[in-house]
Design an enzyme around this catalytic site. Structure first.
Site, mmCIF file in Angstrom:
data_model
loop_
_atom_site.group_PDB
_atom_site.id
_atom_site.type_symbol
_atom_site.label_atom_id
_atom_site.label_comp_id
_atom_site.label_asym_id
_atom_site.label_seq_id
_atom_site.Cartn_x
_atom_site.Cartn_y
_atom_site.Cartn_z
ATOM 1 N N VAL A 204 11.019 -6.605 9.572
ATOM 2 C CA VAL A 204 12.140 -5.657 9.708
ATOM 3 C C VAL A 204 11.773 -4.655 10.786
ATOM 4 C CG1 VAL A 204 13.523 -3.921 8.502
ATOM 5 C CG2 VAL A 204 12.796 -5.993 7.297
ATOM 6 N N GLN B 9 -2.451 -12.386 7.793
ATOM 7 C CA GLN B 9 -2.637 -12.143 6.359
ATOM 8 C C GLN B 9 -1.892 -13.204 5.549
ATOM 9 O OE1 GLN B 9 -2.299 -8.111 4.500
ATOM 10 N NE2 GLN B 9 -0.227 -8.756 4.007
ATOM 11 N N HIS C 213 9.275 -3.025 3.415
ATOM 12 C CA HIS C 213 8.923 -3.196 1.993
ATOM 13 C C HIS C 213 10.173 -3.496 1.162
ATOM 14 C CE1 HIS C 213 5.563 -0.362 3.293
ATOM 15 N NE2 HIS C 213 4.901 -1.398 2.843
ATOM 16 N N GLN D 270 -10.316 -3.121 2.050
ATOM 17 C CA GLN D 270 -9.813 -3.728 3.286
ATOM 18 C C GLN D 270 -9.885 -2.770 4.472
ATOM 19 O OE1 GLN D 270 -5.874 -4.438 1.395
ATOM 20 N NE2 GLN D 270 -5.000 -3.795 3.342
ATOM 21 N N HIS E 62 9.038 1.576 3.491
ATOM 22 C CA HIS E 62 10.084 1.582 4.521
ATOM 23 C C HIS E 62 10.935 0.343 4.296
ATOM 24 C CE1 HIS E 62 7.521 -1.400 6.403
ATOM 25 N NE2 HIS E 62 6.511 -0.529 6.462
ATOM 26 N N MET F 36 0.842 -1.204 0.000
ATOM 27 C CA MET F 36 0.000 0.000 0.000
ATOM 28 C C MET F 36 0.879 1.257 0.000
ATOM 29 S SD MET F 36 -3.409 -0.922 2.100
ATOM 30 C CE MET F 36 -2.771 -0.620 3.733
HETATM 31 P P1 AMP Z 1 1.572 -2.741 3.522
HETATM 32 O O1 AMP Z 1 2.097 -1.730 2.550
HETATM 33 O O2 AMP Z 1 1.589 -2.292 4.926
HETATM 34 O O3 AMP Z 1 0.273 -3.356 3.083
HETATM 35 O O4 AMP Z 1 2.610 -3.942 3.475
HETATM 36 C C1 AMP Z 1 3.014 -4.520 2.256
HETATM 37 C C2 AMP Z 1 3.822 -5.756 2.568
HETATM 38 O O5 AMP Z 1 4.941 -5.399 3.365
HETATM 39 C C3 AMP Z 1 3.030 -6.807 3.381
HETATM 40 O O6 AMP Z 1 3.373 -8.100 2.899
HETATM 41 C C4 AMP Z 1 3.538 -6.593 4.777
HETATM 42 O O7 AMP Z 1 3.466 -7.751 5.577
HETATM 43 C C5 AMP Z 1 4.980 -6.221 4.509
HETATM 44 N N1 AMP Z 1 5.556 -5.496 5.636
HETATM 45 C C6 AMP Z 1 5.029 -4.429 6.285
HETATM 46 N N2 AMP Z 1 5.819 -4.064 7.313
HETATM 47 C C7 AMP Z 1 6.867 -4.932 7.307
HETATM 48 C C8 AMP Z 1 8.024 -5.087 8.118
HETATM 49 N N3 AMP Z 1 8.268 -4.271 9.153
HETATM 50 N N4 AMP Z 1 8.890 -6.079 7.822
HETATM 51 C C9 AMP Z 1 8.656 -6.912 6.770
HETATM 52 N N5 AMP Z 1 7.592 -6.814 5.966
HETATM 53 C C10 AMP Z 1 6.705 -5.843 6.236
#
Ligand code: AMP
Length: 282
Positions: free
Chosen positions: A176, A153, A37, A61, A34, A30
Site C-alpha cells: 500500500v 521476509q 497494516h 530482529q 498505517h 510491530m
Molecule cells: P511491520 O509492522 O513493519 O513489521 O509490518 C507488519 C506487516 O505489515 C508486514 O507483513 C509488512 O510486510 C506489512 N506491511 C508494512 N508496510 C506495508 C505496506 N506499505 N503495504 C502492505 N503491507 C505492509
C-alpha cells in the site's frame, strides 16, 4: 476486542477456537499502524472466523546499532484502530514474555537471508523467522498475512513454513502506497520534509526499471547501473544500501532476466532506511 499480553492465554484462547473448528487469521506487526497494516487486517477479517493481530516490537530482529528504542510506538491509537478494523484479539506481549533471559533456540533460513537486507542486517531474518514461528505455535493460525513490501521476509517465511511443514497458509498482499507512490512504512515518520519530498523517487526508479525490461533490457547489471544513476540524480541526500535483481522465490541474484525477477532496493535517506521492490514479469 480482547487484548492479551500473556502468551499462554493466547495459546489457550486459540486452542479453544480451533477445537470449535473456527478458522484463525494472524497478522504479525510491530505496530504504529498505517493503511498497509489495515489492508492485511481487512484481508484476514474477510477470510477467517477469528482475526488476531500481534503487536510486538521484536528485539531479536534489530541489530545493536539499529532503531529498536526509537521505533515508533502508539499503543492506544493502535488498539483503537485495530478495534475499528474488526480485530478479535490483539496480542501485545512484553519482550520478557516472549524470550527467556537465556533464550537459545533460533529458526534460520540462511540461503534466502544472505542477500539483500540480510547483508546489512545480518541477524534480522533470524529474529523475524524465530518470532513468527513462536507466534504460529501460540496462535495456531489457519492463515497468516504479510505484506509484499517486505518481499524477502515473505519468501523466507514461506520457505520456513514449507520446510517445517507448518499447518498454516502464508498469504502475501500488495504494498500500500502514499498518493505519490512512496511505500507506507512506520519509519516514514522519521523523514524530514525535504527527505520526504525526494522519497517517491525510490518507487519512480523501480517503475522505470520495469519499463526498461519492457523495452527489451534483460541484463541485471545494466538495470542496476541505470537505477544507481536515476537515484543519484534524484535522491540528493540518499545513499543506496543495495539494489539487486533476484529470483523472486530463492532470492538468488540473477544475471539475466528470463521470466520473473524481483528488483529490490534499500535506500538510506538521512538517517532513515527505506525499502521497496517491484516484481517484473516478462
Ligand atoms: P511491520 O509492522 O513493519 O513489521 O509490518 C507488519 C506487516 O505489515 C508486514 O507483513 C509488512 O510486510 C506489512 N506491511 C508494512 N508496510 C506495508 C505496506 N506499505 N503495504 C502492505 N503491507 C505492509
Amino acid at each position: 476486542m480482547e487484548i492479551l499480553t500473556d502468551p499462554k492465554l493466547l495459546q489457550e484462547r486459540c486452542f479453544s477456537w480451533r477445537c470449535k473448528s473456527l478458522s484463525i487469521a494472524l497478522v504479525p506487526t510491530m505496530g504504529s499502524f498505517h493503511d498497509g497494516h489495515f489492508s492485511l487486517m481487512d484481508y484476514g477479517r474477510a477470510e477467517a472466523d477469528k482475526l488476531i493481530v500481534s503487536l510486538f516490537v521484536n528485539p531479536t530482529q534489530f541489530g545493536p546499532q539499529e532503531d529498536l528504542d526509537a521505533y515508533p510506538r502508539n499503543f492506544e491509537r493502535d488498539a483503537q484502530a485495530a478495534r475499528e478494523h474488526g480485530v478479535d484479539l490483539l496480542f501485545a506481549p512484553r519482550p520478557e514474555a516472549m524470550y527467556h533471559p537465556d533464550h537459545a533456540t533460533w529458526v534460520e533460513v540462511p540461503d534466502l537471508a544472505r542477500n539483500l537486507c540480510g547483508k546489512s542486517r545480518p541477524i534480522h531474518f533470524r529474529g523475524v523467522a524465530t518470532v513468527v514461528a513462536k507466534l504460529f505455535i501460540l496462535a495456531q493460525p489457519t492463515l497468516a498475512v504479510f505484506g509484499e513490501k517486505d518481499f524477502q521476509q515473505l519468501a523466507i517465511l514461506r520457505r520456513m513454513v514449507r520446510d517445517l511443514g507448518l499447518p498454516v497458509e502464508v498469504v502475501g498482499r500488495p504494498t500500500v502506497r502514499e498518493a505519490d507512490g512512496l511505500a507506507m512504512s512506520s519509519r516514514n515518520v522519521y523523514l524530514e520534509a525535504e527527505e520526504r519530498s525526494s522519497a517517491p523517487a525510490i518507487r519512480q526508479g523501480l517503475k522505470a526499471a520495469r519499463e526498461w525490461v519492457a523495452e527489451g533490457e534483460r541484463s541485471a547489471a545494466e538495470i542496476k547501473r541505470r537505477l544507481e544513476l536515476f537515484w543519484a540524480d534524484r535522491l540528493s541526500k540518499g545513499r543506496i544500501d543495495y539494489v539487486e535483481v533476484v529470483d523472486p522465490e530463492s532470492m538468488a541474484p540473477l544475471e539475466t532476466i528470463a521470466d520473473r525477477a524481483l528488483v529490490a532496493a534499500a535506500v538510506r535517506i538521512g538517517s532513515t532506511r527505506l525499502i521497496d521492490n517491484i516484481l517484473i514479469t516478462v
